[in-house]
Scaffold this active site. Structure first.
Site, PDB file in Angstrom:
ATOM      1  N   LYS A 173       0.856  -1.183   0.000  1.00  0.00           N
ATOM      2  CA  LYS A 173       0.000   0.000   0.000  1.00  0.00           C
ATOM      3  C   LYS A 173       0.897   1.239   0.000  1.00  0.00           C
ATOM      4  O   LYS A 173       1.297   1.732   1.029  1.00  0.00           O
ATOM      5  CB  LYS A 173      -0.927  -0.014   1.226  1.00  0.00           C
ATOM      6  CG  LYS A 173      -2.209   0.815   1.095  1.00  0.00           C
ATOM      7  CD  LYS A 173      -2.021   2.294   1.177  1.00  0.00           C
ATOM      8  CE  LYS A 173      -1.508   2.821   2.486  1.00  0.00           C
ATOM      9  NZ  LYS A 173      -1.260   4.323   2.378  1.00  0.00           N
ATOM     10  N   GLU A 247       8.960   1.069  11.669  1.00  0.00           N
ATOM     11  CA  GLU A 247      10.098   1.987  11.560  1.00  0.00           C
ATOM     12  C   GLU A 247       9.511   3.384  11.542  1.00  0.00           C
ATOM     13  O   GLU A 247       8.830   3.770  10.584  1.00  0.00           O
ATOM     14  CB  GLU A 247      10.900   1.695  10.291  1.00  0.00           C
ATOM     15  CG  GLU A 247      12.262   2.361  10.279  1.00  0.00           C
ATOM     16  CD  GLU A 247      12.239   3.717   9.613  1.00  0.00           C
ATOM     17  OE1 GLU A 247      12.271   4.722  10.361  1.00  0.00           O
ATOM     18  OE2 GLU A 247      12.193   3.784   8.379  1.00  0.00           O
ATOM     19  N   CYS A 281      13.953  10.252   7.975  1.00  0.00           N
ATOM     20  CA  CYS A 281      13.742   9.990   9.399  1.00  0.00           C
ATOM     21  C   CYS A 281      15.044   9.909  10.188  1.00  0.00           C
ATOM     22  O   CYS A 281      15.063  10.204  11.379  1.00  0.00           O
ATOM     23  CB  CYS A 281      12.928   8.715   9.586  1.00  0.00           C
ATOM     24  SG  CYS A 281      13.612   7.286   8.725  1.00  0.00           S
ATOM     25  N   GLU A 380       9.955  16.074  15.552  1.00  0.00           N
ATOM     26  CA  GLU A 380      10.432  15.839  14.192  1.00  0.00           C
ATOM     27  C   GLU A 380       9.795  16.856  13.247  1.00  0.00           C
ATOM     28  O   GLU A 380       8.581  16.857  13.041  1.00  0.00           O
ATOM     29  CB  GLU A 380      10.090  14.418  13.749  1.00  0.00           C
ATOM     30  CG  GLU A 380      10.685  14.043  12.410  1.00  0.00           C
ATOM     31  CD  GLU A 380      10.460  12.580  12.062  1.00  0.00           C
ATOM     32  OE1 GLU A 380      11.387  11.956  11.508  1.00  0.00           O
ATOM     33  OE2 GLU A 380       9.361  12.057  12.341  1.00  0.00           O
TER      34      GLU A 380
END
Length: 476
Positions: A173, A247, A281, A380
């Site tokens: 997906k 993750e 990331c 973040e």
């Protein structure tokens, strides 16, 4: 580029719904293509195809599976000239990096795990206190792969390659923001001749993503994305007792020790701190400098950031392109405004680059005089924004400052003495850390600690995540 079907059960299948999604260039804000929007009914068909394909794919010899994986790697590689420009336009990734991250990375992962498949030991005999034990490996089953937009093809293969090697079938997906690049991946799959249903590609939104996670026909979920989304997926998988690999986000630190080679660090910042315009990331967006060298570090980082060439990601000279969309730019600009309100000082950037009326550009930005409690030091941002923070207390203080985060995904330590850097690296609570360098290694585990995830990808550990084990006890 207009696509009208999904790759399901080895065929191009018409969507069950009528909705389509335009793909917009991050640099020009012009439409460059469109593709269908998946529904839960499309996911149901894809999962059933994967379930039907599972017995034959599981029973296919590992050597034959490896051969198909290598064929896919070849078909991806020959599409480099197509994939790089599409990713560059969808995400804003500078062209050369777009190709490397979304073609060369997947090619290496497919070939690595193909070699692992060729050497696969399904039954391992172990001595027991009485008799002997056979530890038998079975593929975990149907895997739902959910990936974000920042590395749309690269991150698929962190999951797909070991899953295929283990004998699992897969429903991928992709993110709707990067549907076009996922179709180039699907084209390579289609051309490679996998048995029908082994790899199904159905781009969709969060609704169909959650449906895939909840689906009774899916045996494992492998996800890369935000920590917030990962918590939700973890909650759903926990309730179903379904294995999951997560993750997630990061706020990694570049730790400069007192003897850090500053020039080497500055030369590496483009990869270590600013990869993909900050949309990575593991980027080291917290730069930790000893108080005695703080001003020098701020000046050097500022000079480097102000010198990056900002521009169209399709141009070879561009080092920093736009961010993925207006929502991302608004979020980044919100963090910049919050940093100023909190009392931090901008040394370069802080706005939009001159002459860029179109495109979702943010000037490379550096904050100094940052308190560790500020949101710009803790959350973040996922854009071209770096914070420089001072620390005291020598190497112990450096490790403590690096660990002052809910995240633990990446990081680096910089020292003229590699062994000293290594000693500090051991004290940082993070899944990966480099000493005077940072690069992911396909042969070594990659994963996060704390709010950065659960489980590991890459290496033998990444392959182990796609097996379930049975201990068979036998007499002597």
């Amino acid at each position: 580029m207009k696509r009208e079907h999904f790759l399901i059960n080895g065929k191009w299948r018409a969507p069950s719904g009528a909705d389509v999604l335009p793909t917009i260039s991050a640099a020009t804000e012009q439409q460059i293509g469109q593709s269908p929007v998946a529904t839960t009914a499309d996911i149901d068909v894809a999962v059933q195809a994967a379930r039907d394909a599972l017995p034959a794919w599981r029973d296919l010899s590992p050597v034959e599976r490896a051969g198909l994986m290598e064929r896919l790697s070849e078909n991806l590689q020959k599409r480099t000239a197509e994939i790089g420009p599409i990713v560059a336009q969808e995400v804003g990734t500078p062209l050369a990096f777009a190709g490397a991250a979304n073609v060369l990375g997947p090619v290496s992962q497919l070939r690595y795990y193909a070699s692992k498949a060729r050497d696969l030991v399904i039954d391992e005999e172990r001595p027991a206190f009485a008799g002997r034990t056979i530890v038998h490996k079975e593929p975990v089953g149907v895997v739902g792969v959910i990936v974000p937009w920042n590395y749309p093809i690269g991150l698929i293969h962190f999951k797909l390659a070991p899953a295929l090697a283990a004998g699992c079938t897969v429903v991928v997906k992709p993110s709707p923001e990067t549907a076009l690049s996922s179709y180039l991946f699907a084209d390579a799959v289609y051309e490679s001749g996998f048995p029908p249903g082994v790899i199904n590609v159905v781009p969709g939104d969060r609704v169909v993503g959650e449906h895939l996670v909840r689906h009774d026909g899916v045996d494992k979920i492998a996800f890369t994305g935000s920590t917030a989304a990962g918590r939700r997926i973890g909650e759903l998988c926990g309730a179903a007792l379904k294995p999951v690999t997560l993750e997630l986000g990061g706020k990694s630190a570049a730790v400069l020790l007192e003897d850090a080679p500053l020039e080497a660090f500055i030369a590496s910042m483009g990869v270590v701190c600013m990869a993909n315009n900050g949309q990575t990331c593991v980027n080291n967006t917290r730069i930790l400098a000893p108080a005695s060298r703080y001003d020098d570090v701020v000046d050097a980082v500022t000079n480097a950031m102000s010198g990056y060439r900002v521009g169209d990601p399709l141009e070879a000279a561009t080092e920093v392109g736009p961010v993925v969309n207006s929502v991302a730019r608004d979020r980044i600009e919100g963090y910049i405004a919050e940093g100023l309100r909190a009392g931090a000082r901008i040394t370069t950037g802080g706005g939009r680059p001159a002459g860029r009326e179109k495109g979702w550009f943010v000037s490379p930005t550096v904050f100094a005089d940052v308190d560790p409690g500020m949101s710009i030091a803790r959350e973040e941002i996922f854009g071209p924004v770096l914070t420089v923070l001072p620390y005291e207390g020598g190497d112990e203080g450096a490790a403590h400052a690096a660990n002052d985060s809910i995240y633990g995904l990446g990081g680096t330590v910089w020292s003229a003495d590699v062994e000293r850097g290594r000693a500090v690296a051991r004290r940082i609570d993070t899944g990966t850390v480099g000493v005077n360098t940072y690069t992911l290694d396909v042969n070594s585990p990659f994963g996060g600690h704390k709010a950065s995830g659960l489980g590991y990808e890459l290496g033998d550990e990444g392959l182990a995540a796609y097996f379930k084990l049975t201990s068979i006890y036998l007499p002597d």
